[in-house]
Design a protein around this motif. Sequence first.
Motif, PDB file in Angstrom:
ATOM      1  N   ASN A  58       1.111  -1.125   0.128  1.00 49.56           N
ATOM      2  CA  ASN A  58      -0.146   0.285   0.285  1.00 49.56           C
ATOM      3  C   ASN A  58       1.220   0.870   0.470  1.00 49.56           C
ATOM      4  O   ASN A  58       1.443   1.557   0.957  1.00 49.56           O
ATOM      5  CB  ASN A  58      -1.283  -0.033   1.401  1.00 49.56           C
ATOM      6  N   ALA A  59       1.457   1.982  -1.124  1.00 48.76           N
ATOM      7  CA  ALA A  59       1.581   3.077  -1.450  1.00 48.76           C
ATOM      8  C   ALA A  59       1.315   4.576  -0.694  1.00 48.76           C
ATOM      9  O   ALA A  59       1.642   5.180  -1.055  1.00 48.76           O
ATOM     10  CB  ALA A  59       2.075   3.225  -2.546  1.00 48.76           C
ATOM     11  N   GLY A  60      -0.184   4.097  -0.634  1.00 45.96           N
ATOM     12  CA  GLY A  60      -0.940   6.065  -0.036  1.00 45.96           C
ATOM     13  C   GLY A  60      -1.196   6.672  -0.645  1.00 45.96           C
ATOM     14  O   GLY A  60      -1.800   5.503  -2.303  1.00 45.96           O
ATOM     15  N   LYS A  61      -1.854   7.463  -0.357  1.00 47.05           N
ATOM     16  CA  LYS A  61      -2.875   7.877  -1.078  1.00 47.05           C
ATOM     17  C   LYS A  61      -1.589   8.932  -3.116  1.00 47.05           C
ATOM     18  O   LYS A  61      -0.523   9.268  -2.277  1.00 47.05           O
ATOM     19  CB  LYS A  61      -3.113   9.449  -0.762  1.00 47.05           C
ATOM     20  N   GLY A 145      -9.015   4.942  -1.949  1.00 47.22           N
ATOM     21  CA  GLY A 145      -7.488   5.976  -2.719  1.00 47.22           C
ATOM     22  C   GLY A 145      -6.132   5.842  -2.274  1.00 47.22           C
ATOM     23  O   GLY A 145      -5.670   6.809  -2.804  1.00 47.22           O
ATOM     24  N   ASN A 146      -6.131   4.784  -2.332  1.00 44.52           N
ATOM     25  CA  ASN A 146      -4.741   4.155  -2.121  1.00 44.52           C
ATOM     26  C   ASN A 146      -3.594   4.010  -3.572  1.00 44.52           C
ATOM     27  O   ASN A 146      -4.336   2.553  -4.052  1.00 44.52           O
ATOM     28  CB  ASN A 146      -4.407   3.403  -1.087  1.00 44.52           C
ATOM     29  N   LEU A 147      -3.116   3.846  -3.402  1.00 43.57           N
ATOM     30  CA  LEU A 147      -2.070   3.164  -4.798  1.00 43.57           C
ATOM     31  C   LEU A 147      -1.812   1.872  -4.121  1.00 43.57           C
ATOM     32  O   LEU A 147      -0.805   1.724  -3.034  1.00 43.57           O
ATOM     33  CB  LEU A 147      -0.936   4.619  -5.306  1.00 43.57           C
ATOM     34  N   MET A 148      -2.063   0.645  -4.999  1.00 42.73           N
ATOM     35  CA  MET A 148      -2.091  -0.578  -4.183  1.00 42.73           C
ATOM     36  C   MET A 148      -0.409  -1.312  -5.340  1.00 42.73           C
ATOM     37  O   MET A 148      -0.631  -0.724  -6.921  1.00 42.73           O
ATOM     38  CB  MET A 148      -2.915  -1.335  -4.048  1.00 42.73           C
TER      39      MET A 148
END
Length: 163
Positions: A58-61, A145-148
């Motif tokens: 999970n790279a966050g927003k 809305g998180n970059l995975m």
Amino acid sequence: MTPQATSTPPETAEELSRRAFFTKLGLGSLGVAAVGTLVFYYRYLSPNVLFEASPVVNAGKAENYPVDSVTLDASTGIYLVHVAEGYFALNAVCTHLGCLTTWKQDLGIIACPCHGSRFSREGQKLAGPAPKPLPWLKTWLSDDGNLMVDRSSTIPALQYLRV
Ligand code: FES
């Protein structure tokens, strides 16, 4: 006629203590062997499994990554890149012998410190002994809305994620 004594003569106190000593020594040895056997069987019957972390990161927003940024997450070994076309993730591990590459902001390239391989921001090999480009990794946006990023799945290059 007197009956002959058939039994052995009574043992002295010293012989009794020697016998007790060797009895205890034997029992102690058996105890140590039994414990060793139990430890062996416990190790033999325990599952020999290596538990690894999930390959999904999970790279966050997405808004945490400004346009024209290259962000290295050294703990997971991935680059998160945001360009005008969209987002993508690269495996940051050099395809030569597995060193962790670094982003050189001033040169605009990804460089390997071990044997000098150089890659473009899109992972294409520019120089050095690396046999292949840096692979693109499957990237998607989660429901919240998180970059995975899935480190175990590669995708063809130039497939940008548009958010
Ligand atoms: S490990 Fe990167 S160039 Fe050798």
